[in-house]
Design a protein around this motif. Structure first.
Motif, PDB file in Angstrom:
ATOM      1  N   GLY A 171       9.629  -5.731   1.411  1.00  0.00           N
ATOM      2  CA  GLY A 171       8.637  -4.798   1.920  1.00  0.00           C
ATOM      3  C   GLY A 171       9.047  -3.347   1.843  1.00  0.00           C
ATOM      4  O   GLY A 171       8.561  -2.510   2.608  1.00  0.00           O
ATOM      5  N   TRP A 172       9.942  -3.006   0.914  1.00  0.00           N
ATOM      6  CA  TRP A 172      10.370  -1.614   0.761  1.00  0.00           C
ATOM      7  C   TRP A 172       9.278  -0.823   0.052  1.00  0.00           C
ATOM      8  O   TRP A 172       8.654  -1.300  -0.900  1.00  0.00           O
ATOM      9  N   THR A 173       9.073   0.384   0.509  1.00  0.00           N
ATOM     10  CA  THR A 173       8.127   1.282  -0.157  1.00  0.00           C
ATOM     11  C   THR A 173       8.755   2.650  -0.304  1.00  0.00           C
ATOM     12  O   THR A 173       9.701   2.993   0.421  1.00  0.00           O
ATOM     13  N   ALA A 174       8.215   3.442  -1.191  1.00  0.00           N
ATOM     14  CA  ALA A 174       8.707   4.799  -1.382  1.00  0.00           C
ATOM     15  C   ALA A 174       8.236   5.669  -0.221  1.00  0.00           C
ATOM     16  O   ALA A 174       7.201   5.397   0.396  1.00  0.00           O
ATOM     17  N   PRO A 175       8.991   6.733   0.112  1.00  0.00           N
ATOM     18  CA  PRO A 175       8.547   7.651   1.160  1.00  0.00           C
ATOM     19  C   PRO A 175       7.161   8.184   0.844  1.00  0.00           C
ATOM     20  O   PRO A 175       6.828   8.432  -0.317  1.00  0.00           O
ATOM     21  N   ASP A 176       6.342   8.336   1.899  1.00  0.00           N
ATOM     22  CA  ASP A 176       4.970   8.790   1.668  1.00  0.00           C
ATOM     23  C   ASP A 176       4.861  10.295   1.518  1.00  0.00           C
ATOM     24  O   ASP A 176       3.790  10.823   1.232  1.00  0.00           O
ATOM     25  N   GLY A 177       5.982  11.009   1.742  1.00  0.00           N
ATOM     26  CA  GLY A 177       5.967  12.459   1.578  1.00  0.00           C
ATOM     27  C   GLY A 177       5.349  13.201   2.735  1.00  0.00           C
ATOM     28  O   GLY A 177       5.248  14.431   2.717  1.00  0.00           O
ATOM     29  N   LYS A 178       4.946  12.476   3.788  1.00  0.00           N
ATOM     30  CA  LYS A 178       4.295  13.124   4.940  1.00  0.00           C
ATOM     31  C   LYS A 178       5.157  13.063   6.191  1.00  0.00           C
ATOM     32  O   LYS A 178       4.715  13.390   7.286  1.00  0.00           O
ATOM     33  N   GLY A 179       6.391  12.618   6.028  1.00  0.00           N
ATOM     34  CA  GLY A 179       7.294  12.568   7.165  1.00  0.00           C
ATOM     35  C   GLY A 179       7.069  11.376   8.054  1.00  0.00           C
ATOM     36  O   GLY A 179       7.629  11.282   9.145  1.00  0.00           O
ATOM     37  N   GLY A 180       6.210  10.453   7.625  1.00  0.00           N
ATOM     38  CA  GLY A 180       5.931   9.275   8.434  1.00  0.00           C
ATOM     39  C   GLY A 180       7.113   8.332   8.463  1.00  0.00           C
ATOM     40  O   GLY A 180       7.923   8.286   7.543  1.00  0.00           O
ATOM     41  N   GLU A 181       7.235   7.569   9.551  1.00  0.00           N
ATOM     42  CA  GLU A 181       8.329   6.622   9.674  1.00  0.00           C
ATOM     43  C   GLU A 181       8.134   5.472   8.691  1.00  0.00           C
ATOM     44  O   GLU A 181       7.053   4.923   8.564  1.00  0.00           O
ATOM     45  N   GLN A 182       9.197   5.134   8.003  1.00  0.00           N
ATOM     46  CA  GLN A 182       9.148   4.062   7.021  1.00  0.00           C
ATOM     47  C   GLN A 182       9.395   2.713   7.698  1.00  0.00           C
ATOM     48  O   GLN A 182      10.058   2.634   8.735  1.00  0.00           O
ATOM     49  N   PRO A 183       8.856   1.636   7.127  1.00  0.00           N
ATOM     50  CA  PRO A 183       9.098   0.312   7.700  1.00  0.00           C
ATOM     51  C   PRO A 183      10.583   0.018   7.782  1.00  0.00           C
ATOM     52  O   PRO A 183      11.350   0.367   6.889  1.00  0.00           O
ATOM     53  N   LYS A 184      11.001  -0.590   8.887  1.00  0.00           N
ATOM     54  CA  LYS A 184      12.398  -0.925   9.058  1.00  0.00           C
ATOM     55  C   LYS A 184      12.751  -2.112   8.157  1.00  0.00           C
ATOM     56  O   LYS A 184      11.959  -3.021   7.965  1.00  0.00           O
ATOM     57  N   ASP A 185      13.954  -2.058   7.632  1.00  0.00           N
ATOM     58  CA  ASP A 185      14.423  -3.137   6.759  1.00  0.00           C
ATOM     59  C   ASP A 185      15.188  -4.142   7.607  1.00  0.00           C
ATOM     60  O   ASP A 185      16.241  -3.826   8.158  1.00  0.00           O
ATOM     61  N   GLU A 186      14.670  -5.348   7.688  1.00  0.00           N
ATOM     62  CA  GLU A 186      15.304  -6.357   8.522  1.00  0.00           C
ATOM     63  C   GLU A 186      16.657  -6.783   7.989  1.00  0.00           C
ATOM     64  O   GLU A 186      17.452  -7.394   8.693  1.00  0.00           O
ATOM     65  N   HIS A 187      16.945  -6.424   6.726  1.00  0.00           N
ATOM     66  CA  HIS A 187      18.220  -6.793   6.136  1.00  0.00           C
ATOM     67  C   HIS A 187      19.306  -5.768   6.429  1.00  0.00           C
ATOM     68  O   HIS A 187      20.465  -5.989   6.125  1.00  0.00           O
ATOM     69  N   GLN A 188      18.931  -4.609   6.968  1.00  0.00           N
ATOM     70  CA  GLN A 188      19.893  -3.580   7.299  1.00  0.00           C
ATOM     71  C   GLN A 188      20.275  -3.709   8.767  1.00  0.00           C
ATOM     72  O   GLN A 188      19.432  -3.975   9.617  1.00  0.00           O
ATOM     73  N   PRO A 189      21.561  -3.511   9.126  1.00  0.00           N
ATOM     74  CA  PRO A 189      21.984  -3.612  10.526  1.00  0.00           C
ATOM     75  C   PRO A 189      21.306  -2.543  11.368  1.00  0.00           C
ATOM     76  O   PRO A 189      21.186  -1.392  10.963  1.00  0.00           O
TER      77      PRO A 189
END
Length: 301
Positions: free
Chosen positions: A234-252
């Motif tokens: 579920g990774w996506t590129a930054p939207d360029g608007k400063g919005g919070e990106q989805p958290k990656d469940e695979h990252q600590p």
């Protein structure tokens, strides 16, 4: 064009250019060249911009950029022969001496080299009896040491008339050049079902479709692995608007007893409330915020 001069070199090391390089085109060949050139030039608002595809068009007829081809391009585009020659000698896809029916490029850039590209080059060069930018006496193979084939995920990579042959070995590459010299249909790892000749590819580069664009695989699994992982997680590129990106469940993730960098772990002394007053060796609170913080700014002087 005659193949008698393939591979011949002068004492200075330059390949011999046949005398017919300057001979006029036959009337029917010249007429077809003008017809094709008119289609190419019509694509551009300024006709001099058509020089690159017209040089490929010349190669599709002569097998390299001949003297008469230089004259033709200059006449059609209202350029001097010096201007045309300057471009023809700048880009390595334009050949100023007879080129083989198949250009075989062995990548010896960093990644391909350490994966075996240098060994491939050495063995294939010895196998064919030619060096860089030299052509076999039968006019079939021109061998090139290529700086990068832009396919590092399949190193070591060899190209035949700019079609990919991935994960090569000295043995597979020697078999490739032998098959090409014998006139066998050779299928690239990716792309069309067969390797076209240098003249055929030159016509395609001039802008005339060969009908093979949709054949075969364009990008293999190694090239698409990053996309697969992004879709899976579920990774996506930054939207360029400063919005919070989805958290990656695979990252600590930080736990409750972990603190963000630059913040105190004591509840009694928050990082933005210094123990000392401004002017007593501490830093004023306002300087702890960057320009995007929404503080009241009362302490900023």
């Amino acid at each position: 064009m005659s193949g008698d001069n393939f591979g011949m070199q002068t004492a200075a090391g330059h390949l011999t250019v046949p005398a017919e390089s300057k001979e006029p085109y036959a009337a029917d060949v010249l007429a077809q060249l003008h017809e094709d050139a008119a289609q190419v030039v019509a694509r551009y608002p300024q006709k001099r911009s058509a020089l690159l595809p017209l040089l490929h068009l010349v190669q599709s007829v002569d097998g390299y950029v001949t003297g008469r081809g230089i004259d033709f391009c200059a006449e059609v585009l209202d350029l001097t022969t010096a201007e045309v020659s300057g471009v023809a000698t700048f880009y390595t896809q334009y050949k100023r001496h007879p080129n083989g029916e198949y250009t075989v490029g062995v990548c010896t850039n960093t990644l391909c080299a350490i994966m075996g590209g240098d060994q491939i080059w050495d063995e294939v060069s010895e196998h064919l009896g030619i060096g860089h930018d030299e052509t076999t006496p039968d006019g079939k193979i021109t061998l090139e040491r290529v700086e990068c084939n832009a396919a590092c995920d399949y190193a070591p990579v060899v190209m035949a008339n700019w079609e990919f042959f991935d994960n090569q070995t000295p043995e597979s590459t020697k078999q490739l050049v032998d098959d090409l010299r014998e006139g066998k249909d050779v299928r690239p790892t990716r792309g069309p079902a067969r390797v076209c000749t240098f003249k055929q590819v030159s016509r395609t580069l001039a802008g005339f479709s060969d009908g093979l664009a949709d054949q075969g695989v364009g990008a293999g699994p190694a090239s698409l692995e990053g996309l697969r992982l992004a879709n899976e997680r579920g990774w996506t590129a930054p939207d360029g608007k400063g919005g919070e990106q989805p958290k990656d469940e695979h990252q600590p993730q930080a736990t409750s007893n972990e603190t963000a960098p630059g913040r105190s772990d004591s509840t009694d002394s928050p990082a933005n409330e210094p123990d000392e007053k401004p002017g007593e060796g501490s830093v004023a609170p306002a300087t702890l915020f960057d320009a995007d913080d929404k503080g009241d700014g009362k302490d900023a002087k």
